[in-house]
Motif scaffolding. Structure first.
Motif, short mmCIF file in Angstrom:
data_model
loop_
_atom_site.label_atom_id
_atom_site.label_comp_id
_atom_site.label_asym_id
_atom_site.label_seq_id
_atom_site.Cartn_x
_atom_site.Cartn_y
_atom_site.Cartn_z
N THR A 169 -8.41 -6.58 -10.10
CA THR A 169 -9.58 -6.65 -9.23
C THR A 169 -9.44 -5.57 -8.15
N PRO A 170 -10.55 -4.96 -7.74
CA PRO A 170 -10.47 -3.87 -6.77
C PRO A 170 -9.82 -4.29 -5.46
N HIS A 220 -9.54 3.06 -1.82
CA HIS A 220 -9.14 2.19 -2.92
C HIS A 220 -7.63 2.28 -3.16
N SER A 221 -6.99 1.14 -3.37
CA SER A 221 -5.61 1.13 -3.85
C SER A 221 -5.68 1.17 -5.37
N LEU A 222 -5.07 2.19 -5.95
CA LEU A 222 -5.20 2.43 -7.39
C LEU A 222 -3.87 2.37 -8.14
N PRO A 266 -2.32 -1.60 5.33
CA PRO A 266 -1.79 -1.52 3.96
C PRO A 266 -2.72 -2.24 2.98
N LEU A 267 -2.64 -1.82 1.73
CA LEU A 267 -3.44 -2.45 0.68
C LEU A 267 -2.52 -2.93 -0.44
N PRO A 268 -2.82 -4.09 -1.01
CA PRO A 268 -2.03 -4.54 -2.16
C PRO A 268 -2.37 -3.70 -3.39
N ALA A 269 -1.48 -3.71 -4.35
CA ALA A 269 -1.75 -3.05 -5.63
C ALA A 269 -2.73 -3.91 -6.42
#
Length: 109
Positions: free
Chosen positions: A67-68, A30-32, A59-62
């Motif tokens: 939304t998760p 999870h990006s948190l 990479p993951l967006p913030a």
């Protein structure tokens, strides 16, 4: 000293995010944080700390829209005896809000 933790990226997982099915370990990361996470690697180790496998993730967006933001990672294991630990490591080792949530052990361990 250093920058405030609030605007940092943060990657996390928990025991509830680890599902072992035979020799396949499914991992949800999870990006948190308030910033996007860079790509990274999920490292799977056995109870003795020996590395069994590592799998890259993108990479993951913030989650700025609340939304998760998750990535699903599948790790194929050479063996599956005993508890397994998953540690998430981000490329470049950026400062995160916390690193407490970067590691988890398979349920029932």
């Amino acid at each position: 000293p250093g920058d405030a933790p609030a605007p940092r990226p943060d990657i996390g997982t928990s025991s509830r995010d680890l599902i072992l099915n035979g020799r396949t370990l499914s991992i949800t990361a999870h990006s948190l944080g308030a910033r996007p996470t860079p790509a990274g690697v999920a490292v799977v180790t056995d109870a003795a700390g020996h590395e069994l496998t590592r799998v890259r993730f993108g990479p993951l967006p913030a989650p700025t829209d609340l939304t998760p933001k998750t990535v699903y990672i599948e790790a194929r294991l050479p063996k599956t005896s005993g508890p397994l630990r998953v540690t998430l490591r981000l490329d470049g080792q950026p400062d995160e809000i916390t690193q407490i949530n970067n590691s988890a052990v398979t349920p029932g361990a």
